[in-house]
Structures are given as structure tokens and as C-alpha cells.
Scaffold this active site. Structure first.
Site, mmCIF file in Angstrom:
data_model
loop_
_atom_site.group_PDB
_atom_site.id
_atom_site.type_symbol
_atom_site.label_atom_id
_atom_site.label_comp_id
_atom_site.label_asym_id
_atom_site.label_seq_id
_atom_site.Cartn_x
_atom_site.Cartn_y
_atom_site.Cartn_z
ATOM 1 N N THR A 1 40.061 22.590 -36.281
ATOM 2 C CA THR A 1 41.245 22.697 -35.446
ATOM 3 C C THR A 1 42.254 21.693 -35.984
ATOM 4 O OG1 THR A 1 39.809 23.099 -33.528
ATOM 5 C CG2 THR A 1 42.102 22.595 -33.062
ATOM 6 N N ARG B 1 36.012 36.101 -29.551
ATOM 7 C CA ARG B 1 35.807 34.783 -28.926
ATOM 8 C C ARG B 1 37.057 33.909 -29.033
ATOM 9 N NH1 ARG B 1 36.021 29.185 -30.854
ATOM 10 N NH2 ARG B 1 34.689 27.961 -29.467
ATOM 11 N N THR C 1 39.698 18.799 -30.369
ATOM 12 C CA THR C 1 38.942 19.534 -31.368
ATOM 13 C C THR C 1 37.467 19.323 -31.085
ATOM 14 O OG1 THR C 1 38.458 19.785 -33.723
ATOM 15 C CG2 THR C 1 39.142 17.589 -33.000
ATOM 16 N N GLY C 2 36.685 20.398 -31.084
ATOM 17 C CA GLY C 2 35.269 20.218 -30.797
ATOM 18 C C GLY C 2 34.603 21.506 -30.384
ATOM 19 N N GLY D 1 38.286 29.895 -28.068
ATOM 20 C CA GLY D 1 37.835 28.569 -27.667
ATOM 21 C C GLY D 1 38.857 27.850 -26.809
ATOM 22 N N ASP D 2 38.787 26.542 -26.830
ATOM 23 C CA ASP D 2 39.615 25.732 -25.947
ATOM 24 C C ASP D 2 41.050 25.548 -26.443
ATOM 25 O OD1 ASP D 2 38.242 24.036 -27.988
ATOM 26 O OD2 ASP D 2 39.491 22.468 -27.120
ATOM 27 N N GLY E 1 34.178 24.215 -28.382
ATOM 28 C CA GLY E 1 35.146 24.759 -27.445
ATOM 29 C C GLY E 1 34.609 25.146 -26.093
#
Length: 309
Positions: free
Chosen positions: A173, A201, A224-225, A203-204, A227
Site C-alpha cells: 500500500t 476482495r 498499511t497492513g 481491503g481497508d 486489511g
């Protein structure tokens, strides 16, 4: 009017170590982070807005193949590239985000146009790209995003029978947060998701309050990680709420939110800037691509090392 400004940016967190990165990749990523930092810093030093600074910074990272956003994004399991992004104005809490893009060269710019030119916050897929066409936002052939190393990562994942959420991974990210000379904040995040993702999909990163959030009363955050865990914690908003409502220091709030993520089985990192201009990061992985610039003369670029500063 104070002349204080701050900018922090990231290019992803995860298993970023000298043994795994090193050499030309380390040099290339460091140079790109410095280039993005300097582009955003120039906006702020010239009296520009935090919104302009974070968009400018993220566009540089989206165009660089060292990062999993825009050109250089991860492949889905079926060999496609699907891009997500979000941006938020801390002054008005206006926000725009996009998901599942396949042809937009700079997703962060389309996210900003969703914020400024539509009544909506989040647009996805074909609809988002139809909206982009009405505005003349730049498009490219999907092949432009593809780089050899990302394809190799997908092939390796498939060959070993892995999945998109293997623990030994880099969370791809990019993002930026800024405080401008007017005291206003902004946050922006852009991503290609995770290698081998399926079923559309998301993510966050494009979810306001999860991976991206800005509020002049508290802070601006880009995450970032992992999600799914970041979504469940609402990390970006959680940090802002801890600062605004509980009175936590920014570093304490960031560490607490990431502790919640870890308790759910996830890891990652955040960058934060506050109304006073405090600029920091925190991560729970071996490394995080990151950089920082302030009106006080700070000019950092880092890949490995300590998790908090």
C-alpha cells in the site's frame, strides 16, 4: 498564520528486511520515497494545501514500480490488477474513494474527483471508470500496471499452494498524510491489494475510517497492513478518536490501535500527522517503507529498523 507544515508517507509494511530487499530494490525504493517526499514537500513549502500535497505524493508512488499501487500493483489470482484508493480532507471531512479499478493510471486522482465532483464517497469497478470517463481522467491499458516481479510473486504463491493472506508477506500500500501552513490536514492511500486476492476482495485502504481518515480536530492517518483486521478495528478512525476523545498522544493512540489489530491476528503500520504538525509512524512488522519532511528541516527516508519514531 503559522508557517509550520509536515508530511509523512509510506510505501507498505511487512517482511521488509535487508536480507529480503537489499541491493537495487532497496536503492530504488529509497530513491522513489525521497522523490515522492520532495514532491509533496514542495507543495507544502509553497503554501499549498494538504490535499494537494498528499495527492501529489501518492501519484509519484503510484507511478513507481517499486510499490504495490498503480504501476507495480499485485496480481489477483486470475491474473488481473484491481486498484483501490481513498483521500480525505480533514477540514470538512469530505472524502472520496474508489475500488476495483483496472484502467485508471492514478487512482488517487479519481478518488479526489469522486470527493469533489460527485455526491458520493465510494465508487467501484465499471461504474467508477464510467465516472472517470465523464471527467477525462487519464486511463492506460491494463498491461501498463504489470511488472515482472509482481507476476513472479503470483506464480510463486500458486506454485506453493499458498493464499493471499500468508503471514510471510509485504503489505503493499502507499499513502501520505500532511499538515499545511493553514493548519489543515489530509490523508490519502492507494493500493493494489494483496497478491492472489479473489472475488473482488477490497481491503481497508479505500474504506474511510479503516485505512484512511483525516480530521482537523485530531489527526490524519494512512494505514498499511492486514486489511481484514484493520477494517474490524477501524484503525484510522480509532487513532483519531483516541486523540480527540481520550486525549491520547498520537504515538500512544497509534500503538494502541495496532495492538488491537495484533490481538485479532494482524500486523501492519500507520503514519500520522497532528494539528500541531507532529509527524510519526508506528508499525508491528520487521519494516515499513517510509519517509518524512517538515518545515523544521526534517528529511527522513527509512525502510527497516525501529517501529516507532
Amino acid at each position: 498564520m503559522t508557517q509550520t507544515w509536515s508530511l509523512v508517507l509510506h510505501g507498505g509494511a511487512g517482511t521488509i528486511t535487508p536480507a529480503r530487499i537489499g541491493g537495487a530494490a532497496e536503492a530504488g525504493a529509497s530513491e522513489a520515497l525521497a522523490r515522492a517526499r520532495d514532491a509533496g514537500a514542495a507543495v507544502l513549502a509553497g503554501g499549498g494545501s494538504a490535499l494537494d500535497a498528499v495527492e501529489t505524493t501518492v501519484r509519484v508512488l503510484e507511478d513507481d514500480p517499486h510499490f504495490n499501487a498503480g504501476r507495480g500493483a499485485a496480481f489477483t489470482l486470475d491474473g488481473r490488477i484491481e486498484l483501490d484508493a481513498a483521500i480525505m480532507d480533514g477540514t470538512t471531512r469530505a472524502a472520496g474513494s474508489v475500488a476495483g479499478l483496472t484502467r485508471i493510471r492514478n487512482p488517487i486522482t479519481l478518488a479526489r474527483r469522486v470527493m469533489s465532483d460527485s455526491p458520493h464517497v465510494l465508487l467501484s469497478g465499471d461504474g467508477a471508470e464510467a465516472f472517470a470517463a465523464t471527467l477525462g481522467v487519464e486511463t492506460v491499458d491494463p498491461a501498463w500496471f504489470a511488472v515482472t516481479e509482481r507476476r513472479r510473486q503470483l506464480d510463486e504463491l500458486v506454485a506453493r499452494g499458498g493464499n493471499a493472506f500468508d503471514v510471510d508477506m509485504k503489505y503493499g500500500t502507499v499513502g501520505a498524510v500532511a499538515r499545511d501552513v493553514h493548519g489543515h490536514l489530509a490523508a490519502a492511500t492507494s493500493t493494489g491489494g494483496v497478491t492472489g486476492k479473489r472475488w473482488g476482495r477490497i481491503g481497508d485502504s479505500p474504506l474511510i475510517g479503516a485505512g484512511t481518515f483525516a480530521d482537523d480536530r485530531a489527526c490524519a492517518v494512512s494505514c498499511t497492513g492486514s486489511g481484514e483486521q484493520f477494517i474490524r478495528v477501524g484503525v484510522a478512525h480509532e487513532i483519531a478518536a483516541r486523540i480527540r476523545l481520550a486525549g491520547d498522544a498520537a504515538a500512544i493512540a497509534a500503538a494502541a490501535a495496532l495492538s488491537d489489530v495484533r490481538a485479532l491476528g494482524g500486523t501492519g503500520g500507520v503514519i500520522v500527522v497532528t494539528p500541531s504538525g507532529e509527524a510519526l509512524w508506528h508499525f508491528t512488522t520487521p519494516g515499513m517503507y517510509r519517509a518524512r519532511a517538515t518545515s523544521a528541516g526534517v528529511r527522513d527516508v527509512a525502510l527497516y529498523g525501529e517501529s516507532a519514531t
